[in-house]
Design an enzyme around this catalytic site. Sequence first.
Site: not given
Ligand code: NDP
Length: 453
Positions: A128, A168
């Site tokens: 990572k 991510d």
């Molecule tokens: P994105 O950046 O596309 O989206 C993240 C979302 O979570 C946004 O809506 C963001 O809000 C919100 N968010 C982030 N941090 C916080 C926080 N501290 N409090 C509240 N809301 C928060 O990321 P992904 O969708 O890619 O990833 C989401 C999760 O899934 C993570 O845990 C990631 O590690 C996991 N994941 C992702 C994969 C992938 O293929 N993308 C694969 C496997 C796991 P805002 O828009 O306001 O920032």
Amino acid sequence: MTPSEHVQEVLNYIKECSPGQDEFYQASHEVMFSLLPLLNEDSRYLDNNILERIVVPERSIIFRVNWLDDNGKVQTNLGYRVQFSSTLGPYKGGLRFHPSVNLGIIKFLGFEQIFKNALTGLQIGGAKGGSNFDPKGKSDNEIMKFCQSFMSELYKHIGKHTDVPAGDIGVGVREIGYMFGQYKKLTGEFDGILTGKGLNWGGSKVRKEATGYGSVYFAENFLNANDITIKDKICSVSGSGNVAIYTIEKLYDMGALPVTCSDSRGTIYHKKGIDLQTLKAVKEINQESLEAYAQLHNDCQYIPVSKYPTGGHAVWHVPCDIAFPSATQNELNLIDARELFKNGCLLVNEGANMPSTPEAIEFITQNGILFAPGKASNAGGVATSQLEMSQNASMAQWSFEEVDIKLRSIMRDIFYTAYNTSIEFECKGDLITGANIAGFRKVADSMIEQGAV
Ligand code: NDP
């Protein structure tokens, strides 16, 4: 020493050697104690010091990233790549750009990634990386400058047979594009050294959708194994990024009704169902806050973070049959878990990495709610990344349907690997134990076979 004492000793060692890395400790604690049924039965793992070895990354790279902002001022961020395990194949795992990123967060994500990747059945190791760079409020030019500087160091450590990062939080196709371009310029090679690429230059169909779709496929398998169908289920989804959006899209495909989404500023509760088109326009295209969604739909409820229930998160206080935490780590706590139970929730299916706190998980599993741990249920993203690597290696591009069929079949296999392992260790349906043991056993057996390296 009993296996349980041995596990505790390794955890004490982690605490001593990794001060302040709370998330890494949390992830190691969960994995190691769930391995006890295996460790009690087979002494080879402790005899070969596998626990002591597996909690130490093969390599951690920390570097300075200097970049020029739009005012011509030099900005400095920290960059990380933790290459945890290459036992099963080239290091693989995403890059996260978020101000909360530090070594402990990257280590927890990299550690989880080892077992997740093992569960996919594909030849990929675990890693990572990322940076404490905050993409919010930055111009496109600043994002490009940052990505180029980040890659100017990272390129020395990656390669199609050594380490293949992906996206991510905060890293999507735009950032992958800027990093890929810089890699190509520095090395003069057009190589599949990143996944999540654009479709015109080596990306795979379904990669963008894969984690969200895969999470719903996993939930479907889990429900079906319990004689429940996903159709007509009311679903609460948190987050509004890549994972959340494509979870919502696939839930509609399967006849379920997603009623919530959230971001770091608030939660939307739309009882008649989240409007996917508006959500994509607000988040994917305009990159606005969900307040903009609320302004377009006066029949939805917008709950800003300042109005959240004390100690809890509004998104889990909405009545639902299935909860899909898909935003970030530790976003579903004991208060939230109690509320989900009160409202009759059947399944918590983790889309994010480690979104539920240990106290929430304990409550959920002790109160008969089904629980799908992220390292199994969100593995669709990395599995499709590996399909992207296969297409790059053979200079092919498969159709959307072809990749989607493979993804669905991989998610089914992951579910049954975890489920059958839970049966083998006499805790049927406990997918934490099932997934951790199945993933660990594959890596640990291979470590023993490859010798003390
Ligand atoms: P994105 O950046 O596309 O989206 C993240 C979302 O979570 C946004 O809506 C963001 O809000 C919100 N968010 C982030 N941090 C916080 C926080 N501290 N409090 C509240 N809301 C928060 O990321 P992904 O969708 O890619 O990833 C989401 C999760 O899934 C993570 O845990 C990631 O590690 C996991 N994941 C992702 C994969 C992938 O293929 N993308 C694969 C496997 C796991 P805002 O828009 O306001 O920032």
